[in-house]
Design an enzyme around this catalytic site. Structure first.
Site, PDB file in Angstrom:
ATOM      1  N   GLU A 159       4.900 -10.442  -4.052  1.00  0.00           N
ATOM      2  CA  GLU A 159       3.843 -11.213  -4.730  1.00  0.00           C
ATOM      3  C   GLU A 159       4.390 -12.316  -5.636  1.00  0.00           C
ATOM      4  OE1 GLU A 159       1.307  -8.225  -6.517  1.00  0.00           O
ATOM      5  OE2 GLU A 159       0.639  -7.480  -4.586  1.00  0.00           O
ATOM      6  N   ASN A 200       7.098 -10.418   0.559  1.00  0.00           N
ATOM      7  CA  ASN A 200       5.855  -9.690   0.824  1.00  0.00           C
ATOM      8  C   ASN A 200       4.768 -10.189  -0.115  1.00  0.00           C
ATOM      9  OD1 ASN A 200       4.627  -7.407   2.281  1.00  0.00           O
ATOM     10  ND2 ASN A 200       4.488  -6.399   0.291  1.00  0.00           N
ATOM     11  N   HIS A 236      -4.548  -6.646   2.876  1.00  0.00           N
ATOM     12  CA  HIS A 236      -5.662  -5.996   2.169  1.00  0.00           C
ATOM     13  C   HIS A 236      -6.930  -6.823   2.414  1.00  0.00           C
ATOM     14  CE1 HIS A 236      -3.209  -3.048   0.158  1.00  0.00           C
ATOM     15  NE2 HIS A 236      -2.392  -3.994  -0.287  1.00  0.00           N
ATOM     16  N   GLU A 264       0.592  -3.466   4.360  1.00  0.00           N
ATOM     17  CA  GLU A 264      -0.296  -2.649   3.504  1.00  0.00           C
ATOM     18  C   GLU A 264      -1.755  -2.750   3.965  1.00  0.00           C
ATOM     19  OE1 GLU A 264       0.209  -3.592  -0.673  1.00  0.00           O
ATOM     20  OE2 GLU A 264       2.392  -3.749  -0.480  1.00  0.00           O
ATOM     21  N   ASP A 266      -5.456  -2.429   4.742  1.00  0.00           N
ATOM     22  CA  ASP A 266      -6.686  -1.653   4.594  1.00  0.00           C
ATOM     23  C   ASP A 266      -7.849  -2.642   4.614  1.00  0.00           C
ATOM     24  OD1 ASP A 266      -6.452  -2.603   1.931  1.00  0.00           O
ATOM     25  OD2 ASP A 266      -6.023  -0.620   1.101  1.00  0.00           O
TER      26      ASP A 266
HETATM   27  C1  XIL Z   1      -0.797   0.156  -5.571  1.00  0.00           C
HETATM   28  C2  XIL Z   1      -0.863   1.659  -5.340  1.00  0.00           C
HETATM   29  O1  XIL Z   1      -1.554   1.905  -4.141  1.00  0.00           O
HETATM   30  C3  XIL Z   1      -1.546   2.342  -6.496  1.00  0.00           C
HETATM   31  O2  XIL Z   1      -1.451   3.759  -6.367  1.00  0.00           O
HETATM   32  C4  XIL Z   1      -0.909   1.911  -7.819  1.00  0.00           C
HETATM   33  O3  XIL Z   1      -1.640   2.458  -8.885  1.00  0.00           O
HETATM   34  C5  XIL Z   1      -0.894   0.391  -7.929  1.00  0.00           C
HETATM   35  O4  XIL Z   1      -0.219  -0.144  -6.815  1.00  0.00           O
HETATM   36  N1  XIL Z   1       0.079  -4.443  -3.526  1.00  0.00           N
HETATM   37  C6  XIL Z   1       1.253  -3.736  -3.513  1.00  0.00           C
HETATM   38  C7  XIL Z   1       1.238  -2.276  -3.737  1.00  0.00           C
HETATM   39  O5  XIL Z   1       2.298  -4.302  -3.193  1.00  0.00           O
HETATM   40  O6  XIL Z   1       2.401  -1.799  -4.350  1.00  0.00           O
HETATM   41  C8  XIL Z   1       0.025  -1.841  -4.516  1.00  0.00           C
HETATM   42  O7  XIL Z   1       0.003  -0.428  -4.554  1.00  0.00           O
HETATM   43  C9  XIL Z   1      -1.244  -2.407  -3.902  1.00  0.00           C
HETATM   44  C10 XIL Z   1      -1.210  -3.905  -3.898  1.00  0.00           C
END
Ligand code: XIL
Length: 348
Positions: A159, A200, A236, A264, A266
């Site tokens: 990020e 990422n 996401h 990641e 979802d």
């Molecule tokens: C999130 C986890 O899923 C949570 O359990 C935690 O509280 C916060 O982080 N982007 C990322 C991940 O790169 O590491 C994050 O994970 C979600 C967003």
């Protein structure tokens, strides 16, 4: 390894409409996603919640059955790894690495450099820029060194950009300057030369200002011979914002010789779910997977948890949820079936 090549539209259509709907696979009566993905060249992964892995046998068995790569959801982040300066808590992360080895899975390390989930001793003490630089260097050497040889790919810098393509204002940018990104990759490569090193981010799946900034950064890093090997897109999504057109973006990073990965995925929705949102969710999961299957060096597709029982979404996005492939009782959703059918078609 990508045996079959179909257009994104054809694959999506076939998986959504032409194949008979598979019976729910929650009980494992048929092969999981990892079996379906065999021969596609794409690994299927999940983020793993280590408390759930220890406490919930259904969860633990599903992680082993469904996935060929795993990512620690939290336990490799700086705060949980080094809550007190100089005292490492390797236990939970080592457990995941051991679990993965026992189940024939690879591990995506997550994450070495981020602005979030940093220990308070680091952010609250008034370290000088020079001290912060050597703390970051030590962190990367300690962590990548500890897991050396056991991590398939590292999310080295997570990020780093804002959505408008400017560098995100973080403790690292403020104190080390923009060169912290190249430094982090060089240090990670020295600490674990075999690991594939990834950038990422989120909202970087389609072609936009943020992914343009990454594209320019990667070209610059490659020109400077910085060891960067991969471009990660978190994925996401939210049904109310639609699905980004990822394919042209993956293709341009692929053309630079970079590996690509969805890291990641979802697809959340405003609660409660209805049939339209559930179908849109299936399309979101499947569209990203299809883009990955169509691109030669897209190596993995990881979901950020696979059951609503442990999803991070309801805690962070007010009123939203139901973002994963299975509900809280591990019953599969249309998204699961669609992902599985898409993999089966690609593997034939
Ligand atoms: C999130 C986890 O899923 C949570 O359990 C935690 O509280 C916060 O982080 N982007 C990322 C991940 O790169 O590491 C994050 O994970 C979600 C967003």
């Amino acid at each position: 390894m990508k045996i079959l090549r179909m257009s994104a539209a054809a694959l999506a259509l076939a998986s959504l409409t032409l194949l008979p709907v598979a019976a729910p696979a929650a009980a494992g009566g048929q092969g999981g996603l990892r079996d379906a993905a065999r021969g596609t060249g794409v690994r299927i992964g999940t983020a793993v919640d280590m408390s759930a892995l220890a406490a919930d046998a259904t969860y633990e068995q599903a992680v082993g059955r469904e996935f060929s790569t795993v990512t620690p959801e939290n336990v490799m982040k700086w705060e949980p790894l080094e809550p007190t300066q100089g005292t490492y808590n390797w236990g939970p992360a080592d457990e995941l690495v051991d679990y993965a080895r026992a189940h024939g899975q690879t591990v995506r390390g997550h994450t070495l450099v981020w602005h979030s989930q940093l220990p308070s001793w680091l952010t609250e003490d008034n370290f000088t820029p020079a001290q912060l630089r050597s703390l970051l260097r030590k962190h990367i050497f300690d962590v990548a060194g500890h897991f050396k040889g056991r991590i398939w790919a590292w999310d080295v810098v997570n990020e780093a950009f804002n959505d408008d393509g400017t560098l995100r204002d973080t403790i690292w940018l403020r104190n080390l300057g923009p060169g912290y990104i190249a430094d982090a990759f060089r240090w990670a490569h020295q600490a674990d030369p075999a690991a594939k090193l990834f950038l990422n981010d989120y909202n970087n799946e389609g072609v936009n200002a943020k992914s343009d900034a990454y594209y320019a950064l990667v070209k610059q890093l490659l020109a400077e011979r910085v060891p960067v090997q991969g471009y990660g897109m978190q994925g996401h999504l939210d049904v109310q914002y639609g699905v980004p057109d990822a394919l042209p973006n993956l293709q341009r990073f692929d053309a630079l010789g970079l590996q690509t990965a969805f890291t990641e995925v979802d697809v959340r929705m405003m609660l409660p779910p209805d049939n339209t949102k559930v179908q849109a969710q299936a399309q979101g999961f499947t569209a990203l997977l299809t883009a990955c299957l169509l691109v030669k060096r897209c190596v993995s597709y990881t979901v950020w948890g696979f059951t609503d029982k442990y999803s991070w979404v309801p805690d962070v996005f007010e009123g939203e949820g139901s973002a994963t492939l299975m509900d809280e009782n591990y019953a599969v959703k249309p998204a699961y079936t669609s992902v599985r059918n898409t993999l089966l078609l690609a593997a034939r």
